[in-house]
Each structure stands twice: as C-alpha cells, then as structure tokens.
Design a protein around this motif. Sequence first.
Motif, mmCIF file in Angstrom:
data_model
loop_
_atom_site.group_PDB
_atom_site.id
_atom_site.type_symbol
_atom_site.label_atom_id
_atom_site.label_comp_id
_atom_site.label_asym_id
_atom_site.label_seq_id
_atom_site.Cartn_x
_atom_site.Cartn_y
_atom_site.Cartn_z
ATOM 1 N N ASN A 193 -6.809 0.248 3.118
ATOM 2 C CA ASN A 193 -5.643 1.304 3.531
ATOM 3 C C ASN A 193 -5.153 2.212 2.868
ATOM 4 N N ASP A 216 -7.902 -4.087 -1.760
ATOM 5 C CA ASP A 216 -7.967 -4.603 -0.581
ATOM 6 C C ASP A 216 -8.963 -4.342 0.481
ATOM 7 N N THR A 268 0.852 -1.299 0.178
ATOM 8 C CA THR A 268 0.071 -0.083 0.021
ATOM 9 C C THR A 268 0.936 1.107 -0.054
HETATM 10 MG MG MG Z 1 -1.929 -3.041 2.085
#
Ligand code: MG
Length: 268
Positions: A52, A48, A25
């Motif tokens: 995030n 995801d 991320t």
């Molecule tokens: Mg991640």
Amino acid sequence: MSNPLRPAQPKIIAVANQKGGVGKTTTTINLGAALCELGNKVLIVDLDPQGNASTGLGIETEDRALTTYDLLLDEAELNDVILPTSTVGLSLIPATVDLSSADIELIANEKRSYLLHDALRQPAMDNHQFDVVLIDCPPSLNLLTVNAMVASHSVLVPLQSEFFALEGLSQLMLTVREVRQSANTSLRIEGIVLTMYDARNNLSQMVEADARANLGELVFETVIPRNVRVSEAPSYALPVLAYDTGSKGAAAYRALATELTQKYNRVA
Ligand code: MG
Ligand code: ADP
C-alpha cells in the motif's frame, strides 16, 4: 557504536501495529513527507506484501521489478531497489505480494531475523545520506515485523482512536520486549500516535484519555484527526501534504514530524 570511517547513519523507525487499518501506511507516507519538508532525506521501506505504501506513493505494480523481497534475500543491489518519489527528498523501496512468502521461505535461514538490519547497514547506504528510514510493517507480528524491529532504533505505533484500541498493544509490547532481550537490546518505543481522531466523538476522547493515563509520555501530544483529504490522497498517488497542503491532516502530520524530531534530538 558509530563507525568513525562511515558518515552518520540514519535513524531507523519501524511503524508497527499488528492490527490492520489503524493508519500505519498513512502515517509512514505522510510523516515521511513531513520530515522531508523539514529538510530530511527519508527512505520508506515497504515491508507489507499488500504494497500500500508503494501504491500510495505512485509506484505501480509493473514498476516494482525489484522489491524489499530482493533486498532481504540479497538478490539485488541496494541502489537498484531504491526508487525516487514525486516528493523531494523521499525515496521508496517498494513491495509486492512476493513478500508474503518470505515468512516461510526464510525459516531455514540462520540470519532470518537480521536480514533487513544487515541490508540497511551495508556501505552502499552511505551514498544516499538518508536522515531517517521509516519501515511500513505488515499487520501482523510475523518474521517481517521482527526484521523491522531488529533493524530499527525505535518503534512508532499508530493507534486508531476506537474501542479496543489498547487491547492489542500488550502483545505488541511483548514482541518489542522479546526483540530487546535477544537481537536488539537498545530498541525503544518512539511513541504512540492516535490516528483517525474525531474530536466530536466521545469515544475518541475516551480512548485518548485512557491511552494518556496508561501510557503517559509515550503518547505523542500530536493527534491525527480523521480527515477525508488524508484518505483521498493515496488515490492521487500523493502524500496529503502535497494533495491538500492546507488540510487538517497535512497540518497534523507536520506537527507530528516536528514533535518527533524534537523528541529524538532530546534523547540522542
Ligand atoms: Mg498498511
Ligand atoms: P494500516 O496501514 O494500518 O493498515 P492505513 O494507513 O492503510 O492502515 O489506513 C486504513 C484506512 O484508513 C485507509 O483507507 C486510510 O486512507 C484511512 N485513514 C488513515 N488515516 C486516516 C485519517 N487520519 N483520516 C481519514 N482516513 C484515514
């Protein structure tokens, strides 16, 4: 093959590694921001369920009315799921925990591996004129990650500079090979980037030497150092390039963006 009736299509890169906490991320957000600094228009797809990337770019859960999940299920218009961010040129399709059920819900869907591929190739994409799409994958090799690999031109693999880092790589490569043999024959490995590198730590140096010996040119020359500014930036809802533009982390992601651009211009 390119369609002469449609403008140039964006380069689509899946940021994947089935291990959690390796810097997927962080790399997606900051590489995205660095590519924008170079003048690119970039779309980040948060794939995801933890969301995030969405949080790190300042999109609160309550502002995620439409998400990647709606896009995959074709329940929303592309233009309605794409959100602007505070970084000029950087857009986001956010994710929520909804996505975690996609794996099961899509089992009966014949096109289940092609949903993201098709979503990112719909004519409505043309209006946005994105140069690059970065897909932030979940920490698993599930149907979502397969969707990312089927949709992408290449896979970029963040590798945390720690012991056992290389261990999970063979499984990831196996999945890439399977996708290549079935749904996406031209899928490439864009490169492997060492993250959270600590130059004072022998272990980091050993992992780097090991990676370069085994994977050769696949490993980016640029290494991302462990840098506290990088880990602080998401809580300020900013890429590190904006949060602390002079930090070592920001410099490293700028170098990665430059190296990546040079690399794919050479291949293209
Ligand atoms: Mg991640
Ligand atoms: P993943 O998406 O693979 O699960 P993240 O990008 O969320 O991994 O990173 C895991 C944790 O490590 C996060 O808390 C992040 O802030 C931190 N982190 C990532 N890269 C760095 C770095 N270069 N320096 C310091 N901390 C980092």
